[in-house]
Each structure stands twice: as C-alpha cells, then as structure tokens.
Design a protein around this motif. Structure first.
Motif, PDB file in Angstrom:
ATOM      1  N   ILE A 271       0.845  -1.200   0.000  1.00 25.20           N
ATOM      2  CA  ILE A 271       0.000   0.000   0.000  1.00 25.20           C
ATOM      3  C   ILE A 271       0.879   1.250   0.000  1.00 25.20           C
ATOM      4  N   ALA A 272       1.895   1.257   0.863  1.00 28.79           N
ATOM      5  CA  ALA A 272       2.808   2.403   0.932  1.00 28.79           C
ATOM      6  C   ALA A 272       3.556   2.585  -0.385  1.00 28.79           C
ATOM      7  N   HIS A 273       3.933   1.468  -1.029  1.00 24.66           N
ATOM      8  CA  HIS A 273       4.656   1.529  -2.302  1.00 24.66           C
ATOM      9  C   HIS A 273       3.817   2.211  -3.378  1.00 24.66           C
ATOM     10  N   THR A 292      -1.171  21.488  -5.502  1.00 29.87           N
ATOM     11  CA  THR A 292      -0.469  21.732  -4.244  1.00 29.87           C
ATOM     12  C   THR A 292      -0.056  20.403  -3.617  1.00 29.87           C
ATOM     13  N   ASN A 293       0.835  20.478  -2.634  1.00 26.52           N
ATOM     14  CA  ASN A 293       1.228  19.261  -1.924  1.00 26.52           C
ATOM     15  C   ASN A 293       0.027  18.596  -1.263  1.00 26.52           C
ATOM     16  N   ALA A 294      -0.900  19.404  -0.760  1.00 26.09           N
ATOM     17  CA  ALA A 294      -2.094  18.845  -0.121  1.00 26.09           C
ATOM     18  C   ALA A 294      -2.938  18.078  -1.129  1.00 26.09           C
ATOM     19  N   GLU A 295      -3.081  18.623  -2.347  1.00 26.17           N
ATOM     20  CA  GLU A 295      -3.871  17.940  -3.378  1.00 26.17           C
ATOM     21  C   GLU A 295      -3.193  16.642  -3.812  1.00 26.17           C
ATOM     22  N   ILE A 296      -1.868  16.668  -3.939  1.00 31.24           N
ATOM     23  CA  ILE A 296      -1.136  15.456  -4.314  1.00 31.24           C
ATOM     24  C   ILE A 296      -1.268  14.403  -3.216  1.00 31.24           C
ATOM     25  N   ALA A 297      -1.212  14.840  -1.963  1.00 28.70           N
ATOM     26  CA  ALA A 297      -1.371  13.897  -0.849  1.00 28.70           C
ATOM     27  C   ALA A 297      -2.734  13.230  -0.897  1.00 28.70           C
ATOM     28  N   ARG A 309       4.918  14.051   3.019  1.00 29.30           N
ATOM     29  CA  ARG A 309       6.258  14.649   3.111  1.00 29.30           C
ATOM     30  C   ARG A 309       7.247  13.670   3.730  1.00 29.30           C
ATOM     31  N   ARG A 310       6.803  12.988   4.779  1.00 28.15           N
ATOM     32  CA  ARG A 310       7.683  12.039   5.467  1.00 28.15           C
ATOM     33  C   ARG A 310       8.062  10.886   4.529  1.00 28.15           C
ATOM     34  N   ALA A 311       7.087  10.372   3.771  1.00 32.47           N
ATOM     35  CA  ALA A 311       7.349   9.251   2.869  1.00 32.47           C
ATOM     36  C   ALA A 311       8.268   9.661   1.723  1.00 32.47           C
ATOM     37  N   ALA A 315      12.204   8.345   1.027  1.00 37.72           N
ATOM     38  CA  ALA A 315      12.546   7.636  -0.208  1.00 37.72           C
ATOM     39  C   ALA A 315      13.565   8.383  -1.059  1.00 37.72           C
ATOM     40  N   THR A 316      13.521   9.722  -1.048  1.00 30.48           N
ATOM     41  CA  THR A 316      14.353  10.503  -1.974  1.00 30.48           C
ATOM     42  C   THR A 316      15.397  11.371  -1.282  1.00 30.48           C
ATOM     43  N   GLY A 317      15.190  11.637   0.003  1.00 33.52           N
ATOM     44  CA  GLY A 317      16.086  12.549   0.701  1.00 33.52           C
ATOM     45  C   GLY A 317      15.705  14.002   0.538  1.00 33.52           C
ATOM     46  N   TYR A 318      14.584  14.270  -0.160  1.00 36.57           N
ATOM     47  CA  TYR A 318      14.145  15.641  -0.404  1.00 36.57           C
ATOM     48  C   TYR A 318      12.694  15.819   0.029  1.00 36.57           C
ATOM     49  N   SER A 319      12.324  17.067   0.267  1.00 34.86           N
ATOM     50  CA  SER A 319      10.917  17.379   0.491  1.00 34.86           C
ATOM     51  C   SER A 319      10.190  17.284  -0.849  1.00 34.86           C
ATOM     52  N   PRO A 320       8.854  17.144  -0.861  1.00 33.10           N
ATOM     53  CA  PRO A 320       8.124  17.092  -2.132  1.00 33.10           C
ATOM     54  C   PRO A 320       8.394  18.300  -3.023  1.00 33.10           C
TER      55      PRO A 320
END
Length: 333
Positions: A271-273, A292-297, A309-311, A315-320
């Motif tokens: 599910i997380a993947h 926006t980040n909220a819409e993508i979430a 943001r945490r996920a 995975a990438t080392g960066y913020s969205p």
C-alpha cells in the motif's frame, strides 16, 4: 479544432447519447450546444419512452466539445431509454466511453453485465459490446469518448476494458470538475498554448481515472495475493485502505492474506509503495505542476500532507517541493 470536427479531421459521427444529430456550434466555435424537447427531441436523441407522458415531457441539454482525440460531453436529461448506435458508440474507430454521474442515476446493460449508476459513480464501457441505458429520474452526467487506438490511451484501455465505480472516487470527481470547467470556458479567448495545456490536462486526468478503474472480473478467479495487489493498485488513493480492508474485500481472513505475502513485502508495504509511486509521478508531471502538496497527498491516499512529506523525504532525501523543483530543472537541461 472546432467542436463539430472529428478526431481525424472527419465530420463528427452520430453518437448515441451525446451528439445523435449535428450539434450547432456556439459563437466561440469551441463547443456545441443543443436542447431537445418532446417526442421529436427524444427521437433525435435516439431514445425511447416507456409511456406517452415520459415522451411528451422529455427534455435534454447537451454541451459537447473535442479536445485533442477526446470527445467530451455534459448531458442533463429527463427519464428515457436508450440503446447505443451500433459499435463504438457511432464512431468509425475503436472507442471506450467513460461515464461519470453527477446527479440522479440509471441502469446500464452491457454484454452480460448490469451496472447500477448513482450520484458520484461511474463506468468505463468498451465500444465493442451492445449497450442499453435506462434513466428513471432527471439526471446529469459527464461523458468522455476515449479513442482506444490512440497512443495516449491504447495501453491503458487494453488493461481495463470494462469497469464500474460504485461510489464516489477522487479521480472521477476531479475529471468531472475539470470537464465541466472546460465546457464552460470561452475557448475563443485562449491562446494555442492554453488550448494545448487544457487538452493535456484532460488527457492526464482521464488516464489517471482509467488507472483507478475497479475491474468487473470475477474475484474468485484470482489468488489472494493476485486479488490483493490488484485491489491495492485500484484503491491505494483511499486513505482508509488497510490490510484488514483488503482481506475483507477478498473474503478471506487477515491471517490467510498475510500468509500469501510471506517472504516479500507485506500488504502494508505494498500500500505504501503504490501511494509513494503515485505521489512521485504526480510531482514529476509538469502538466500537473499547479497541484499543491495537499492535493497530491489526497490523490495519493495519504491521510495528511505531513504523511506524504515524510514518505517522500524517506525515499528521496528531499521534500516534495524540492523533489519537484529538481526534477523540473533536470528536464529542462
């Protein structure tokens, strides 16, 4: 391209339930608008009534436009019955029809399947099967005819030939809202770049909706693991999706479902993947840079922007936001 032209430069075909007669263009030349009434209007709509009062009281309004290879319609109508105009809904090329109910509802018979549609629900119907509709109350819907042989849609429509969303879904709601906005928009004032962006946006949302389609294939033919992966792929955007809900949908105990994933990713990890993969794809898609980040979430099934943001950071080392900016910079180089 004007609304009365075909996707391949031909005249718009007679499409049952969308444009069963030639539709006059409005002054912008971007849309076609038609209002029908009474028995004559019902016949023009290629429909039929169950009794005289239904025929005399028939009303329909159709607003239609063509955006790239996609025919887009907004329809509002009173009760009637309707059969599709031959194969491919009257088109001369392979088509799948995507229906999204806004108000009211009805029944669709296609092949051996019966589909009940209510407000917020939808269906993806292949054009190679006979289709009948019955509407018992005043209803409205958004409808897209997607060319199954077009490179943009071909692979996706091969994967999902017939589907039914029984209830509201974020992808259906987003596509319906975007489609309504396009049909209200005065295209005569738009630049070529704006029209191209509108077309790409419609295509992207249509593809996202098809990808979310719940198949009508019999669950019993799948193994618990196969069912679970298919179910997760189609429902990962639901923040309420859990290993327990996947097991319930498959009709097996949670322990049985967990045993099917012994030695690999757990159900929760799958599910997380899928959620992370979808979020990263949206962040990389320049056509959706306005989200926006909220819409993508929300579209990716995260319960909050913080969770996404945490996920993404893990995975990438960066913020969205940074990930999106770095990817956009790499694309331009």
């Amino acid at each position: 391209m004007g609304a009365t032209e075909g996707a391949r430069g031909q005249a718009r075909p007679a499409v049952s339930g969308c444009a069963s007669i030639d539709l006059p263009s409005d002054p912008t030349g971007q849309r076609s608008i038609l209002r029908l009434a009474g028995g004559e209007g019902l016949r023009a709509f290629a429909g039929r009534a169950r009794d005289g009062s239904e025929q005399d009281g028939f009303r329909a309004q159709i607003v239609a436009g063509r955006y790239g290879p996609v025919d887009l319609c907004a329809l509002r109508y009173t009760p009637h019955q309707l059969a599709s105009a031959g194969v491919n809904f009257g088109h001369s090329y392979p088509v799948s029809r995507l229906l999204i109910m806004l108000e009211g509802g009805g029944t669709v018979w296609i092949g051996e399947h019966t589909i009940e549609l209510g407000p917020g629900g939808g269906a993806l119907l292949p054009g190679n099967l006979p289709v009948r509709y019955e509407v018992t109350e005043t209803s409205s819907r958004i409808q897209l005819d997607l060319p199954a042989d077009d490179p943009v849609f071909a692979n996706h429509l091969q994967d999902v030939s017939l589907a039914h969303w029984q209830s509201r879904h974020f992808a259906l709601e987003g596509l319906a809202a975007y489609g309504q906005a396009l049909l209200r928009y005065d295209g005569s004032k738009a630049s070529w770049a704006e029209r191209a962006q509108a077309r790409r946006g419609l295509e992207a949302l249509a593809l996202e909706t098809v990808a979310s389609a719940p198949s009508l294939d019999e669950v019993s033919r799948q193994s618990p693991r196969g069912f679970a992966l298919d179910y997760i792929r189609r429902h990962f955007a639901d923040p309420a999706l859990t290993p327990q809900s996947v097991a319930r949908a498959a009709g097996v105990s949670l322990r049985t479902m967990q045993r099917a994933f012994t030695g690999e990713r757990s159900i929760a990890e799958w599910i997380a993947h899928y959620r992370l993969d979808h979020a990263l794809a949206l962040l990389r898609d320049e056509r959706l840079s306005m989200l926006t980040n909220a819409e993508i979430a929300i579209r990716s099934g995260y319960g909050s922007t913080t969770s996404m943001r945490r996920a993404v950071a893990l995975a990438t080392g960066y913020s969205p936001t940074t990930y999106q900016r770095l990817h956009a910079s790499a694309e331009r180089e």
